[in-house]
Enzyme design. Structure first.
Site, mmCIF file in Angstrom:
data_model
loop_
_atom_site.group_PDB
_atom_site.id
_atom_site.type_symbol
_atom_site.label_atom_id
_atom_site.label_comp_id
_atom_site.label_asym_id
_atom_site.label_seq_id
_atom_site.Cartn_x
_atom_site.Cartn_y
_atom_site.Cartn_z
ATOM 1 N N ASP A 242 1.188 -9.892 -5.452
ATOM 2 C CA ASP A 242 2.468 -9.261 -5.125
ATOM 3 C C ASP A 242 2.479 -7.815 -5.648
ATOM 4 O O ASP A 242 3.452 -7.351 -6.230
ATOM 5 C CB ASP A 242 3.648 -10.057 -5.702
ATOM 6 C CG ASP A 242 4.964 -9.676 -5.038
ATOM 7 O OD1 ASP A 242 4.931 -9.108 -3.931
ATOM 8 O OD2 ASP A 242 6.031 -9.928 -5.639
ATOM 9 N N LEU B 222 0.832 -1.205 0.000
ATOM 10 C CA LEU B 222 0.000 0.000 0.000
ATOM 11 C C LEU B 222 0.866 1.254 0.000
ATOM 12 O O LEU B 222 0.377 2.357 -0.211
ATOM 13 C CB LEU B 222 -0.924 -0.016 1.213
ATOM 14 C CG LEU B 222 -1.844 -1.250 1.286
ATOM 15 C CD1 LEU B 222 -2.494 -1.363 2.649
ATOM 16 C CD2 LEU B 222 -2.896 -1.193 0.182
ATOM 17 N N ARG B 223 2.156 1.075 0.280
ATOM 18 C CA ARG B 223 3.164 2.143 0.238
ATOM 19 C C ARG B 223 3.016 3.189 1.331
ATOM 20 O O ARG B 223 3.772 4.134 1.374
ATOM 21 C CB ARG B 223 3.196 2.837 -1.133
ATOM 22 C CG ARG B 223 3.556 1.918 -2.291
ATOM 23 C CD ARG B 223 4.875 1.231 -2.138
ATOM 24 N NE ARG B 223 5.304 0.591 -3.381
ATOM 25 C CZ ARG B 223 6.321 -0.260 -3.461
ATOM 26 N NH1 ARG B 223 7.004 -0.583 -2.373
ATOM 27 N NH2 ARG B 223 6.655 -0.786 -4.621
#
Lengths: 318, 425
Positions: free
Chosen positions: B306, B64-65
């Site tokens: 991924d 999700l950063r």
């Protein structure tokens, strides 16, 4: 897959790698180079093929020798030449490759000669330049150094014109060598029937035989009856460590001496892309000996680079 | 709020359902399948004629950063992407900045995700602090904060003593470790599979043995310490075989594969296409075949996306310098269906790999349409093709090697706890 080096008419658009170039294009470059060999011997060492064009040498990795030969080649074609050593300027300020290139495009450069320490850098640039600009790869990481590969086969052709009847050995650090990869592709494309690589396992790429070469670990066996010995440079940082124990042991096992050279055919020629490590990969007696064509390689290198630039600019004869 | 989803083909592998049924949802839960509960009055009816109605998808790895890499992607953008992909539950790795190694960070992430309410977010906690492979994290505290397992993401533990202790400690409390098998020395500086393609392109290779050596150690250590192990992102034929043998010997091990590795090989690198710069690297056709077969025979339990969104600039670099990863959560369903189609698996088999299997591995109440469960549902057309185009991706990361490919499997609705989070209407 689309070949990024050729335009829609199958003509050379960029020179990025020997791999993927058809034989006819290699021969076109080599034949054209023949016509440029004489230019240097004239009173006025210039032809006007690139007059009014700007050639930009962008070197992201230091190299005096290669940059100089490209510079001379461009100047003999009457181009304006701009040299940029990016490793010492923009990149240390955090500018990306494409930023640097875009700036030069804005200055109306016509041709880029690019060297970079990363494989694929020249492809990346070629993908992002406008269609009127050509890119010449002057060495990208371990991938390719196509003009070196071409000047090597040009030199071989000069001394051994019958390419279909040759046995050639490439000796040394193939793993890290863009020169070796370009030489292998050039030789196999031009129909040389037997290309050998000679190196310890630590300096050979995985599955190298799939490039169409025979692998030898014993230099004496590998040199037996060859017509051409192409030495590779051993980079300083590889000389000791996990790849090789010492330069002394390397010279003993893979260094080219007169004694080992005597196993090749008596008229075999010896080549090296330079700069040489005397006493590491090659003995001085061989480098300066009668069979060495190392200096003619440099001379022919200029003619080959002139030919490539001229062809990319739309004309190919002096 | 009562919802009726009617005329759809309900496929729920966990309950062995594959038939034309109506699905009844009330107060965010599934209340009945087929027969309407007495007095049920729908506030909203969704016509699923010609569509498949399945449990919301469960993805074992979605980056999700957030926190720390908001220029690549945000919680909002990536959860929108998950919803568009039909994914309703997802695990996110802890390789953020700061690393998810403290309970407070995990709580914050869960809280923010809950507020968006686009998908259930299940963080994996860092197994070691800062993912440095030196000091264990507070696994009990992290579990209380909401972590469903522990991982090192792409930072394998180098010190086997630490790895051993980490396994022992996790096993003490019955936590599952989610680890990717990679020998850090053999993989050092590598950017592509160590084989013909890397040799030709002059790229530093990562040998298949980097996976199998590390995998053999991981399996052995997990066995000795009694740790439940989940192997992430298998990439080699040898790796598949090692997991197969471990399972035959009765070891508590599960494994996943990414959608990219199921469909691509080293040949897809082409002329240095940085969209194919992935970790682990894309391997040979033989490996790809073994992954597909391993999935088929159950050696590999689940498929994950991924998902790793990357900003455009980070891919506009020479191959080795370009950042690794593919934006993939929106393609999880179509690429899973493509695998099933290629290997003659049923739709139900395919859905199981992205619903009940990953949910069971994570130990979360998701991945089925069991009555009483959260009404997380995806409604899709398995035969409708869609071209993968950057401008249509909800993810902030437009980095996908599948760009311009036509893929079958179009999501029409996604529901999370009975609320429509995505629809094509």
């Amino acid at each position: 897959m689309h070949n990024p080096q050729l335009n829609s008419e199958g003509k050379l658009k960029h020179l990025l790698s020997i791999e993927g170039l058809p034989k006819r294009i290699l021969n076109e470059i080599l034949d054209s180079a023949e016509s440029f060999v004489g230019v240097a011997e004239r009173e006025v060492k210039k032809v006007p093929l690139l007059r009014g064009k700007t050639v930009c040498n962008i070197f992201f990795e230091n190299s005096t020798r290669t940059r100089t030969t490209f510079e001379i080649a461009a100047k003999r074609l009457s181009a304006d030449v701009l040299n940029l050593n990016v490793s010492t300027s923009s990149q240390s300020k955090g500018e990306t490759i494409l930023d640097t290139v875009n700036n030069l495009i804005a200055m109306h450069a016509d041709m880029f000669v690019v060297r970079h320490n990363q494989s694929g850098a020249a492809h990346l640039i070629a993908q992002h330049v406008p269609s009127h600009i050509s890119v010449i790869n002057a060495g990208d990481g371990r991938h390719a150094h196509p003009t070196q590969g071409l000047l090597d086969v040009f030199t071989i052709r000069k001394y051994k014109p019958d390419m279909h009847n040759l046995r050639i050995a490439i000796v040394g650090d193939v793993l890290h060598s863009r020169v070796a990869r370009s030489e292998i592709h050039a030789l196999t494309t031009l129909g040389v029937p037997e290309v050998r690589v000679i190196a310890p396992k630590t300096l050979l790429p995985t599955d190298v035989e799939k490039l169409g070469v025979q692998v030898f670990h014993d230099m004496r066996a590998g040199l037996k009856d060859v017509d051409v010995v192409m030495m590779l440079r051993l980079q300083n940082e590889r000389m000791t460590g996990a790849m090789l124990p010492s330069t002394q042991e390397y010279f003993k096992t893979y260094g080219l001496t007169q004694e080992k050279l005597s196993l090749a055919r008596p008229d075999a020629i010896v080549m090296h892309p330079g700069p040489m490590n005397r006493g590491v990969e090659i003995d001085s007696a061989v480098a300066d000996g009668l069979q060495s064509v190392i200096l003619p390689q440099v001379t022919y290198g200029i003619a080959v680079r002139m030919a490539v630039m001229a062809i990319l600019a739309g004309g190919g004869q002096a | 709020m009562n919802i009726l989803i009617q005329h759809g083909r309900v496929i729920d592998p966990a309950n062995h359902i594959d038939a034309q049924h109506d699905l009844y949802i009330a107060d965010g839960k599934i209340v009945a399948i087929d027969q309407a509960p007495s007095g049920f009055k729908a506030n909203q009816t969704i016509d699923a004629s010609g569509l498949v109605v399945a449990p919301g998808l469960v993805d074992l790895s979605v980056r999700l950063r957030e926190p720390g890499f908001e220029y690549k992607a945000t919680l909002n953008s990536e959860l929108q992407a998950a919803a568009a992909g039909g994914v309703t539950s997802l695990a996110c790795p802890p390789d953020t900045e700061p690393t998810l190694d403290e309970p407070g960070l995990v709580e914050m992430l869960k809280y923010r995700a809950k507020k968006l309410n686009l998908a259930h977010v299940y963080p994996f906690g860092a197994l070691t602090r800062q993912l440095e492979g030196k000091t264990l994290t507070e696994m009990c505290e992290l579990t209380e904060a909401g972590c469903v397992g522990f991982t090192q993401a792409d930072h394998p533990i180098i010190d086997t003593q630490v790895l051993w202790r980490a396994c022992e400690y996790a096993a003490t409390f019955g936590y599952t470790l989610f680890l990717r098998a990679e020998d850090p020395y053999l993989a050092k500086d590598g950017v592509a599979h160590d084989g013909e393609v890397a040799s030709r392109l002059g790229l530093k290779g990562i040998p298949a043995a980097a996976e199998s050596l590390a995998l053999a150690s991981l399996l052995r250590i997990a066995r000795e310490t009694g740790t439940r192990l989940h192997i992430q992102r298998l990439s080699t034929a040898e790796g598949v075989e090692l997991v197969r043998q471990a399972k035959q010997q009765g070891q508590a091990v599960t494994a996943d594969v990414s959608t990219q590795h199921l469909h691509l090989t080293e040949l897809d690198i082409g002329f240095f296409n940085t969209q194919t710069h992935l970790r682990p690297p894309l391997r040979t056709q033989r490996d790809q075949y073994a992954l597909c077969e391993g999935l088929k025979d159950g050696t590999i339990d689940a498929i994950c996306s991924d998902h790793s969104p990357v900003d455009d600039d980070a891919k506009l670099l020479p191959f080795a310098e370009a950042e690794t990863g593919a934006s993939a959560v929106e393609l999880l369903l179509p690429l899973t269906l493509k695998w099933a189609n290629n290997t003659q698996q049923t739709l139900s088999d395919a859905i199981a790999r992205i619903t009940i299997m990953p949910a069971t591995i994570m130990g979360i109440p998701a991945g089925s349409l069991t009555v009483g469960q959260c009404a997380d549902v995806v409604i899709f057309n398995p035969d409708e093709y869609r071209k993968v185009e950057a401008q249509h991706l909800k993810s902030q990361g437009k980095n996908t090697p599948f760009l311009n490919m036509e893929l079958a499997g179009k999501v029409h609705y996604t529901l999370v706890e009975g609320l429509i989070t995505y629809s094509t209407l």
